[in-house]
Each structure stands twice: as C-alpha cells, then as structure tokens.
Design a protein around this motif. Structure first.
Motif, short mmCIF file in Angstrom:
data_model
loop_
_atom_site.label_atom_id
_atom_site.label_comp_id
_atom_site.label_asym_id
_atom_site.label_seq_id
_atom_site.Cartn_x
_atom_site.Cartn_y
_atom_site.Cartn_z
N HIS A 262 34.23 -45.30 -29.22
CA HIS A 262 35.05 -46.46 -28.88
C HIS A 262 36.17 -46.07 -27.93
O HIS A 262 36.63 -44.91 -27.92
N SER A 263 36.61 -47.02 -27.15
CA SER A 263 37.73 -46.80 -26.24
C SER A 263 38.94 -46.27 -27.03
O SER A 263 39.27 -46.79 -28.09
N GLY A 264 39.56 -45.23 -26.50
CA GLY A 264 40.68 -44.59 -27.18
C GLY A 264 40.26 -43.41 -28.03
O GLY A 264 41.11 -42.66 -28.52
N GLY A 265 38.97 -43.25 -28.22
CA GLY A 265 38.47 -42.16 -29.05
C GLY A 265 38.38 -40.84 -28.30
O GLY A 265 38.75 -40.73 -27.13
N SER A 266 37.89 -39.84 -29.01
CA SER A 266 37.79 -38.49 -28.46
C SER A 266 36.40 -37.93 -28.67
O SER A 266 35.67 -38.36 -29.58
N ARG B 189 43.85 -35.94 -19.79
CA ARG B 189 43.07 -36.45 -20.91
C ARG B 189 41.95 -35.51 -21.33
O ARG B 189 41.21 -35.81 -22.28
N GLY C 137 39.89 -37.00 -24.40
CA GLY C 137 40.50 -38.10 -25.12
C GLY C 137 41.90 -38.35 -24.67
O GLY C 137 42.58 -37.39 -24.27
N PRO C 138 42.43 -39.57 -24.75
CA PRO C 138 41.70 -40.76 -25.12
C PRO C 138 40.72 -41.20 -24.03
O PRO C 138 41.03 -41.15 -22.85
N LEU C 139 39.54 -41.60 -24.45
CA LEU C 139 38.50 -42.00 -23.53
C LEU C 139 38.59 -43.48 -23.23
O LEU C 139 38.99 -44.29 -24.07
N LEU C 140 38.18 -43.82 -22.01
CA LEU C 140 38.18 -45.19 -21.53
C LEU C 140 36.75 -45.61 -21.20
O LEU C 140 35.90 -44.75 -20.92
N VAL D 94 31.43 -44.96 -23.53
CA VAL D 94 32.67 -45.41 -24.16
C VAL D 94 32.65 -46.93 -24.21
O VAL D 94 32.60 -47.59 -23.16
#
Length: 119
Positions: free
Chosen positions: A13-17, A67, A84-87, A117
C-alpha cells in the motif's frame, strides 16, 4: 554462469515499505560496483541507487532520493534496497546490476522484480 536474482518485491500500500534483495553468484561480488535500476511502465530504465565495491560510497537517483537506502554484504554476496515510504508512482520493475571497475555501464543484470504500490 553469472546470476543476479532479485527477491522481496510484491504489492504494498502507498506509504508502505519493502526491502529488495539481490543474490549474486558466478562473479567475484566484491570486485563489482552494484546498482539498482527501475523501469516504470512505458518509460526507460533509470538508476535508483548505486554502491561502490566496498560499500563505502553510495549515490541515489533523484526519483527516490531520501526514500531508499542501498547496502551490500560482501560476505554473503548480497545487495539490498530498503524502500519507503512508497508511492503509487514507484510501481515498476526493479533490477539489480553489476558494474565492473572502470566500466561505464553494468555488465550483468538480474531478471527484474515487480513492485506494485496501490493507492
């Protein structure tokens, strides 16, 4: 036979690593500078990060700077990319690559691994 095998990709999910790994075999790993590239859909491959043979020096492309962290373990012939955080715009196929000393570009490539993502 040289092999670079990426692992650790997948859906996040967006914001994840995520932490990507690259296992090298068939080369004297510590003799090669190592790099992570990515290729977004419909785009050319771009450099994400690079690391010198000893691991002392690293460099990052503008797209993910701040990031991601590249690292290596020469005792295990392993390359890593902590992300992370991934977009959602980071959705791409990620490749590890090995660059010989004095070479302008990598000589060996992994097969690539998908990172998706979701928003």
């Amino acid at each position: 036979q040289v092999q670079l095998v990426e692992s650790g990709g997948g859906l996040v999910h967006s914001g994840g690593s995520l932490r990507l790994s690259c296992a090298a075999s068939g080369i004297s790993f510590s003799d090669f500078g190592m790099m992570w590239y990515r290729q977004l859909p419909g785009k050319e491959r771009e450099v994400v990060a690079s690391i010198t043979r000893s691991g002392e020096h690293t460099a990052y492309g503008d797209s993910m700077k701040g990031r991601v962290t590249i690292s290596r373990d020469n005792s295990k012939n392993m390359l890593y990319l902590q992300m992370g955080p991934l977009l959602p715009t980071d959705t791409a196929v990620y490749y590890c690559a090995a660059k010989p000393p004095m070479a302008l570009r990598p000589a060996f490539w992994g097969q690539g691994i998908q990172v998706t993502v979701s928003s």
